[in-house]
Design an enzyme around this catalytic site. Sequence first.
Site, PDB file in Angstrom:
ATOM      1  N   TYR A  68       0.603  -1.156  -0.042  1.00 48.04           N
ATOM      2  CA  TYR A  68      -0.014  -0.063  -0.154  1.00 48.04           C
ATOM      3  C   TYR A  68       0.987   1.361  -0.057  1.00 48.04           C
ATOM      4  CZ  TYR A  68      -4.146  -2.634   0.806  1.00 48.04           C
ATOM      5  OH  TYR A  68      -5.423  -3.641   0.705  1.00 48.04           O
ATOM      6  N   TYR A  88      -4.493  -9.571  -9.054  1.00 46.53           N
ATOM      7  CA  TYR A  88      -4.087  -9.846  -7.515  1.00 46.53           C
ATOM      8  C   TYR A  88      -2.891 -10.679  -7.337  1.00 46.53           C
ATOM      9  CZ  TYR A  88      -7.820  -7.634  -4.819  1.00 46.53           C
ATOM     10  OH  TYR A  88      -8.403  -6.763  -4.290  1.00 46.53           O
ATOM     11  N   VAL A 118     -24.653  14.803  -5.747  1.00 42.80           N
ATOM     12  CA  VAL A 118     -24.421  15.350  -6.989  1.00 42.80           C
ATOM     13  C   VAL A 118     -25.263  14.778  -8.082  1.00 42.80           C
ATOM     14  CG1 VAL A 118     -22.634  15.901  -8.742  1.00 42.80           C
ATOM     15  CG2 VAL A 118     -22.238  16.276  -6.171  1.00 42.80           C
ATOM     16  N   THR A 140      -9.127  -1.991  -2.585  1.00 44.64           N
ATOM     17  CA  THR A 140      -8.030  -1.781  -1.610  1.00 44.64           C
ATOM     18  C   THR A 140      -8.285  -0.154  -1.574  1.00 44.64           C
ATOM     19  OG1 THR A 140      -6.537  -1.250  -3.286  1.00 44.64           O
ATOM     20  CG2 THR A 140      -6.654  -3.614  -2.652  1.00 44.64           C
TER      21      THR A 140
HETATM   22  C1  LIG Z   1     -17.068  -5.014   3.142  1.00 46.03           C
HETATM   23  C2  LIG Z   1     -15.789  -4.361   2.569  1.00 46.03           C
HETATM   24  C3  LIG Z   1     -14.684  -4.880   2.731  1.00 46.03           C
HETATM   25  C4  LIG Z   1     -13.342  -4.305   2.533  1.00 46.03           C
HETATM   26  N1  LIG Z   1     -12.202  -4.940   2.781  1.00 46.03           N
HETATM   27  C5  LIG Z   1     -11.135  -4.322   2.355  1.00 46.03           C
HETATM   28  C6  LIG Z   1      -9.793  -4.768   2.585  1.00 46.03           C
HETATM   29  O1  LIG Z   1      -9.652  -5.692   3.467  1.00 46.03           O
HETATM   30  N2  LIG Z   1      -8.597  -4.146   2.585  1.00 46.03           N
HETATM   31  C7  LIG Z   1      -8.640  -2.998   1.632  1.00 46.03           C
HETATM   32  O2  LIG Z   1      -7.718  -2.322   1.285  1.00 46.03           O
HETATM   33  N3  LIG Z   1     -10.057  -2.396   1.212  1.00 46.03           N
HETATM   34  C8  LIG Z   1     -11.044  -3.112   1.455  1.00 46.03           C
HETATM   35  N4  LIG Z   1     -12.166  -2.450   1.291  1.00 46.03           N
HETATM   36  C9  LIG Z   1     -12.025  -1.379   0.332  1.00 46.03           C
HETATM   37  C10 LIG Z   1     -12.110  -0.080   0.626  1.00 46.03           C
HETATM   38  O3  LIG Z   1     -13.086   0.140   1.993  1.00 46.03           O
HETATM   39  C11 LIG Z   1     -12.610   0.878  -0.350  1.00 46.03           C
HETATM   40  O4  LIG Z   1     -11.653   0.632  -1.484  1.00 46.03           O
HETATM   41  C12 LIG Z   1     -12.507   2.441  -0.155  1.00 46.03           C
HETATM   42  O5  LIG Z   1     -12.986   2.587   1.102  1.00 46.03           O
HETATM   43  C13 LIG Z   1     -12.984   3.026  -0.911  1.00 46.03           C
HETATM   44  O6  LIG Z   1     -13.111   4.260  -0.972  1.00 46.03           O
HETATM   45  P1  LIG Z   1     -13.658   5.420  -2.363  1.00 46.03           P
HETATM   46  O7  LIG Z   1     -13.458   6.852  -1.427  1.00 46.03           O
HETATM   47  O8  LIG Z   1     -12.982   5.162  -3.373  1.00 46.03           O
HETATM   48  O9  LIG Z   1     -14.901   5.101  -2.490  1.00 46.03           O
HETATM   49  P2  LIG Z   1     -16.319   4.992  -0.874  1.00 46.03           P
HETATM   50  O10 LIG Z   1     -15.625   4.888   0.295  1.00 46.03           O
HETATM   51  O11 LIG Z   1     -17.022   3.916  -1.551  1.00 46.03           O
HETATM   52  O12 LIG Z   1     -16.760   6.351  -0.959  1.00 46.03           O
HETATM   53  C14 LIG Z   1     -17.675   6.968  -1.988  1.00 46.03           C
HETATM   54  C15 LIG Z   1     -18.485   7.981  -1.483  1.00 46.03           C
HETATM   55  O13 LIG Z   1     -18.935   8.788  -2.404  1.00 46.03           O
HETATM   56  C16 LIG Z   1     -20.371   9.185  -2.041  1.00 46.03           C
HETATM   57  N5  LIG Z   1     -20.864   9.455  -3.322  1.00 46.03           N
HETATM   58  C17 LIG Z   1     -20.816   8.404  -4.531  1.00 46.03           C
HETATM   59  N6  LIG Z   1     -21.420   9.250  -5.709  1.00 46.03           N
HETATM   60  C18 LIG Z   1     -21.875  10.456  -5.048  1.00 46.03           C
HETATM   61  C19 LIG Z   1     -22.715  11.396  -5.760  1.00 46.03           C
HETATM   62  N7  LIG Z   1     -23.069  11.436  -6.808  1.00 46.03           N
HETATM   63  N8  LIG Z   1     -23.005  12.556  -4.833  1.00 46.03           N
HETATM   64  C20 LIG Z   1     -22.511  12.740  -3.543  1.00 46.03           C
HETATM   65  N9  LIG Z   1     -21.787  11.400  -2.917  1.00 46.03           N
HETATM   66  C21 LIG Z   1     -21.590  10.482  -3.881  1.00 46.03           C
HETATM   67  C22 LIG Z   1     -20.863   7.572  -1.628  1.00 46.03           C
HETATM   68  O14 LIG Z   1     -22.188   7.815  -0.906  1.00 46.03           O
HETATM   69  C23 LIG Z   1     -19.502   7.535  -0.662  1.00 46.03           C
HETATM   70  O15 LIG Z   1     -19.722   7.966   0.653  1.00 46.03           O
HETATM   71  C24 LIG Z   1     -13.394  -3.141   1.688  1.00 46.03           C
HETATM   72  C25 LIG Z   1     -14.791  -2.656   1.627  1.00 46.03           C
HETATM   73  C26 LIG Z   1     -15.841  -3.107   1.976  1.00 46.03           C
HETATM   74  C27 LIG Z   1     -17.225  -2.581   1.563  1.00 46.03           C
END
Ligand SMILES: Cc1cc2nc3c(=O)[nH]c(=O)nc-3n(C[C@H](O)[C@H](O)[C@H](O)COP(=O)(O)OP(=O)(O)OC[C@H]3O[C@@H](n4cnc5c(N)ncnc54)[C@H](O)[C@@H]3O)c2cc1C
Length: 561
Positions: free
Chosen positions: A104, A219, A268, A517
Site C-alpha cells: 500500500y 491480484y 451530486v 483496496t
Molecule cells: C466489506 C468491505 C471490505 C473491504 N475490505 C477491504 C480490505 O480488506 N482491504 C482494503 O484495502 N480495502 C477493503 N475494502 C475497500 C475499501 O474500503 C474501499 O476501497 C475504499 O473505502 C473506497 O474508497 P472510495 O473513496 O474510493 O469510495 P467509497 O468509500 O465507496 O466512498 C464513495 C463515497 O462517495 C459518495 N458518493 C458517490 N457518488 C456520489 C454522488 N453522486 N453525490 C454525493 N456523494 C456520492 C458515496 O456515498 C460514498 O460515501 C473493503 C470494503 C468493503 C465494503
Amino acid sequence: MKTTTKLLTGATILTGAIATKKYFDNKKEIKKPIEITNQQAYLIGGGLASMAAAAYLIQDGHMDGKNIHIYEGMKILGGSNDGAGSVTEGFVCRGGRMLNEETYENFWELFDRIPSIDHPGQSVTKEILDFDHLHPTEARARLIDRNGKILDVKSMGFDNKDRLTLGKLMITPESKLDNITIEQWFKDTPHFFTTNFWYMWQTTFAFQKWSSVFELKRYMNRMIFEFPRIETLAGVTRTPYNQYESVILPLKKYLDNHNVNFVTNATVTDIDFKNDDTITAKAIYLNKDGKDEKIILNDNDLCIMTNACMTDSATLGDYKTPAPKPVEKPISGELWYKVAKKKPNLGNPEPFFNNIKETNWESITATFRGNKFLKIIEEFSTNIPGSGALMTFKDSSWLMSMVVAAQPHFKAQDANTTIFWAYGLYTDRLGDYVKKPMKDCTGEEIFDELLYHLHLIDRKDEIKADIINVIPCMMPYVDAQFQPRKMSDRPYVVPKGSTNFAMISQFVEIPEDMVFTEEYSVRAARIAVYTLLNINKPICKVTPYNKDPMVLKKALETAYR
Ligand SMILES: Cc1cc2nc3c(=O)[nH]c(=O)nc-3n(C[C@H](O)[C@H](O)[C@H](O)COP(=O)(O)OP(=O)(O)OC[C@H]3O[C@@H](n4cnc5c(N)ncnc54)[C@H](O)[C@@H]3O)c2cc1C
C-alpha cells in the site's frame, strides 16, 4: 515474519527489500506546476479517495483548504470505511479492512503526513504499523470443514493442470482478458475450485466464480509476495480500531484544521461540460437536504468525481430483522451513467451496476456482553483476538468466513463488550441449517447458521443469551468492481481530453494496481491531483515484486507445496 519497515524522517516510508531500491516513478514528464490563485476544487463523494485528494491538494498543490469542497450524499463521511454503534444497540462495520505493509505504497506515504489523534506527535502510519507489529497476524485456523475440523492448508492443493492454467493466466496479456470470468478461464480445470488455494484466495479477497479473471491476474501479480503466506495471512496489517476511527477520523480532523468545506446530505445529480472537444466541467448540480442547487465552475476550477461506490445502496437489519432488499439503482452509478453519455473516454458503468445477483454479498457484525463466545473461538482456533484472520467454513453453502479483531475494535466498546465480524459470499443459496437464502435472514438466523458450522448449535441458547445485537448488512454492489468487463469500461483517472476533470474510485483504470483496496483510492486521488495541477513530484510506483527472482522462487515453491 514481516519484512522490516523503516520509517525514515520526512515523508517517505520504505517497505521491503525491493521498495527501497526504486520506489518512485522518476520518468514522468515534467510540466510547469499550475499556479494556484483563487482556484476552487469540487470533490464529489466523501470517501477515502476524495479526502485523500483534498489532502494532496493542500499539501502538494498548496491549495487553501477553504477552497476545497467535498460533497457527500450520506449524512456521514468516510464512504465504505464505516464503523458505528454503541454498547446498547450493538456495533456495525460493513467490512473490515486488511491493509498490507508491503504494497500500500501511497497509502502509507500519505498517512505518514497525517497526525494521529490518539498519539500526538506521531503519524497515522506509525500508529498503525506500531499497533500491527505488536499484534501480528498468524492465523492457525484458515479453513474449517463440514466436520468442524481445522484443515492443514500448507499445501495449496494444486494438481499440474491447475498450475498450468494459472501459469498460462500469468503470461496472458491483459488485453486478451476482456469479459472473461474466473470460471470460464478454469473451465477445463474444475479441480482448481476444490483447492485450498481457491478457498483461501477467494474468501480473503472476496472473489466469486463469476468475477473477472483479469482482476484475479492483477491480484496474483500484486499480491505475489503474500501468496506464500496466504495460509496464515501473516502479511495482513491491522489498524488499532475499525477504519472509520483509525483512518477516516484523523484524516477528517486534518482536513477540518485546514478549513476544508464538507457538505453532507448532498447528492451530486449531474455535471455539465463545455460544449467542445475537451472534457471541461463547467457546472455541478446537487441536491442538498432536498433542495436543488447549481454550482458554476470557472475555467481553472477542478472537479474530481468518485464515479462509483461499492457500498452504494447498502442496507442494515438487526437481530430480528433481515437487511432490507436494496434499491435497484445506485446513486453513484447513476451519475456515472449520465456523464459517460456526455463525453468520450469516461468509461461505461453498465458491466458493474446491472447485476445485483452477482455483485452482492452480506456481512454481520455481532456484539456481545462479556467474552464467552470469543473465548470459545480462541480455544478452537488457538488464536487470541486479533492474531487470527479469516476463518472460512469451506463447506458452508453461503461460504461463510469470520474474523475476530483485537478488542476493543470500537472506541465506544467497554471492557465488558466484545464484537466479531463475519460474511457470506453466496447469499442466494439456502443455508445448511437455516433453510433460507442468507439475504432473507435476520441477524439471529445468520448467527445460528454460523454456530451450526462451528458445531456449537447445541449450545446456542447459552451463547445467544449474551448477544446485544447481530447486525446484517446487505451490500448489493460490493463486488461490482470485480465484474467481468472490457478494459475500456474503466476510465483513466484523468481521461484523455480533460482540462479540469478527474475520476477517482475503485472503478477507474490504474495500470498494474488491484481494486478493492484502500491503496487504489489513495493512488487514484494522487494521480488526479498531480496530473490536474502538473505537480512535479513522484507518485509511489507499484512495487514490482512480480519481477523479483527471490519472490518468484518462493511463489513457485508455494504452488508446488
Ligand atoms: C466489506 C468491505 C471490505 C473491504 N475490505 C477491504 C480490505 O480488506 N482491504 C482494503 O484495502 N480495502 C477493503 N475494502 C475497500 C475499501 O474500503 C474501499 O476501497 C475504499 O473505502 C473506497 O474508497 P472510495 O473513496 O474510493 O469510495 P467509497 O468509500 O465507496 O466512498 C464513495 C463515497 O462517495 C459518495 N458518493 C458517490 N457518488 C456520489 C454522488 N453522486 N453525490 C454525493 N456523494 C456520492 C458515496 O456515498 C460514498 O460515501 C473493503 C470494503 C468493503 C465494503
